[in-house]
Write a protein that holds these residues in place. Structure first.
Motif, PDB file in Angstrom:
ATOM      1  N   LEU A  93     -11.710   4.036  10.667  1.00  0.00           N
ATOM      2  CA  LEU A  93     -10.814   3.369   9.722  1.00  0.00           C
ATOM      3  C   LEU A  93     -10.144   2.118  10.289  1.00  0.00           C
ATOM      4  CD1 LEU A  93      -9.614   3.393   6.911  1.00  0.00           C
ATOM      5  CD2 LEU A  93      -7.816   4.922   7.749  1.00  0.00           C
ATOM      6  N   PRO A  94      -9.577   2.152  11.517  1.00  0.00           N
ATOM      7  CA  PRO A  94      -8.938   0.930  12.028  1.00  0.00           C
ATOM      8  C   PRO A  94      -9.905  -0.254  12.108  1.00  0.00           C
ATOM      9  CG  PRO A  94      -8.276   2.834  13.326  1.00  0.00           C
ATOM     10  CD  PRO A  94      -9.370   3.295  12.424  1.00  0.00           C
ATOM     11  N   GLN A  97     -10.447  -1.607   8.715  1.00  0.00           N
ATOM     12  CA  GLN A  97      -9.290  -2.376   8.260  1.00  0.00           C
ATOM     13  C   GLN A  97      -9.294  -3.768   8.880  1.00  0.00           C
ATOM     14  OE1 GLN A  97      -6.330   0.524   9.427  1.00  0.00           O
ATOM     15  NE2 GLN A  97      -6.021   1.198   7.317  1.00  0.00           N
ATOM     16  N   LEU A 100     -11.759  -5.709   7.044  1.00  0.00           N
ATOM     17  CA  LEU A 100     -11.241  -6.097   5.733  1.00  0.00           C
ATOM     18  C   LEU A 100     -10.336  -7.317   5.848  1.00  0.00           C
ATOM     19  CD1 LEU A 100     -10.812  -5.645   2.731  1.00  0.00           C
ATOM     20  CD2 LEU A 100      -9.006  -4.014   3.289  1.00  0.00           C
ATOM     21  N   ARG A 101      -9.469  -7.313   6.869  1.00  0.00           N
ATOM     22  CA  ARG A 101      -8.587  -8.468   7.056  1.00  0.00           C
ATOM     23  C   ARG A 101      -9.399  -9.727   7.314  1.00  0.00           C
ATOM     24  NH1 ARG A 101      -5.245  -4.520   9.561  1.00  0.00           N
ATOM     25  NH2 ARG A 101      -6.105  -4.974  11.631  1.00  0.00           N
TER      26      ARG A 101
END
Length: 253
Positions: A93-94, A97, A100-101
């Motif tokens: 997940l990290p 993320q 995604l950023r």
């Protein structure tokens, strides 16, 4: 859960654990027989793994101990795999993320480029109209769009020059406009920290970019450009007795 389902789940777990250790059914039958103190036929293992043979509690405990597992896991189907997937997904997940950023940043940059292209189209359409018809409203609106099309970088001077606006007029309109913009909207500035824009070229460039992104500046700039261009056109108009592009002939002596 039905008994048949439990047996099928337990048998499938036995098969998975057996094959993961590289054992065949003969080897598992031998290992289980050693723990239980009796002989097991490989066909018994086949039926057990297919969920076709009832398993006693003692056998289930022995098999669980043999594989170093837990009875709850042996009866829960794919739960251990699901738990591994859950742990792996949480660990992923990290990174997702961060990705995604990064994608959001790329999207924002692309949106800015699209906006600049749209502003450039608007500026070009208006400045073409100005060049063809000398329409001051087209020059005013086109100048504002030209500034926005370059994100405040160079005031869109290339577009304005192409429309017939002299460089000195563009520079004068820019200088007179940015100096009138309220500095407070870019502050508040710390005491003694306001850069000297007359001597600090880098600070001046940074400040000008901020100012040129400001709607107040763009409106001032466009109005001054129109006024200066009007005056420039009047100065360039032929004087009485002159024709365009020609000097009056000197009287003969």
């Amino acid at each position: 859960m039905q008994e048949q389902d439990v047996g099928a789940i337990f048998g499938a777990r036995v098969r998975d654990l057996r094959t993961s250790r590289g054992w065949n059914q003969d080897e598992l039958a031998e290992q289980l027989g050693r723990i239980m103190g009796k002989k097991y036929d490989p066909t018994t293992i086949t039926r057990l793994e297919k969920g076709r043979r009832p398993v006693s509690l003692q056998e289930a405990a022995a098999i669980t101990r043999l594989f170093g597992s837990k009875l709850q896991d042996m009866l829960s189907g794919d739960l251990p795999e699901m738990q591994q997937w859950l742990a792996q997904t949480k660990s992923d997940l990290p990174e997702l993320q961060v990705d995604l950023r990064g994608l959001e940043s790329k999207v924002k940059a692309q949106q800015d480029r699209i906006q600049m292209a749209q502003e450039r189209i608007t500026a070009l359409e208006l400045l073409i109209e100005y060049r063809e018809k000398q329409n001051e409203a087209a020059l005013r609106d086109g100048a504002q769009a030209a500034v926005r099309s370059t994100m405040g970088g160079d005031c869109g001077t290339e577009l304005l020059r192409a429309a017939g606006v002299p460089t000195e007029v563009i520079e004068q309109a820019d200088t007179e406009s940015w100096s009138q913009v309220d500095l407070e909207q870019f502050g508040p500035w710390p005491v003694g920290r306001m850069p000297d824009l007359t001597t600090d070229a880098k600070a001046r460039r940074t400040f000008l970019r901020m100012v040129r992104d400001c709607e107040d500046y763009q409106a001032l700039y466009a109005e001054k450009l129109v006024a200066l261009m009007r005056g420039y056109a009047e100065q360039s108009a032929p004087q009485e007795g002159e024709t365009s592009g020609e000097r009056p002939e000197a009287p003969e002596r």
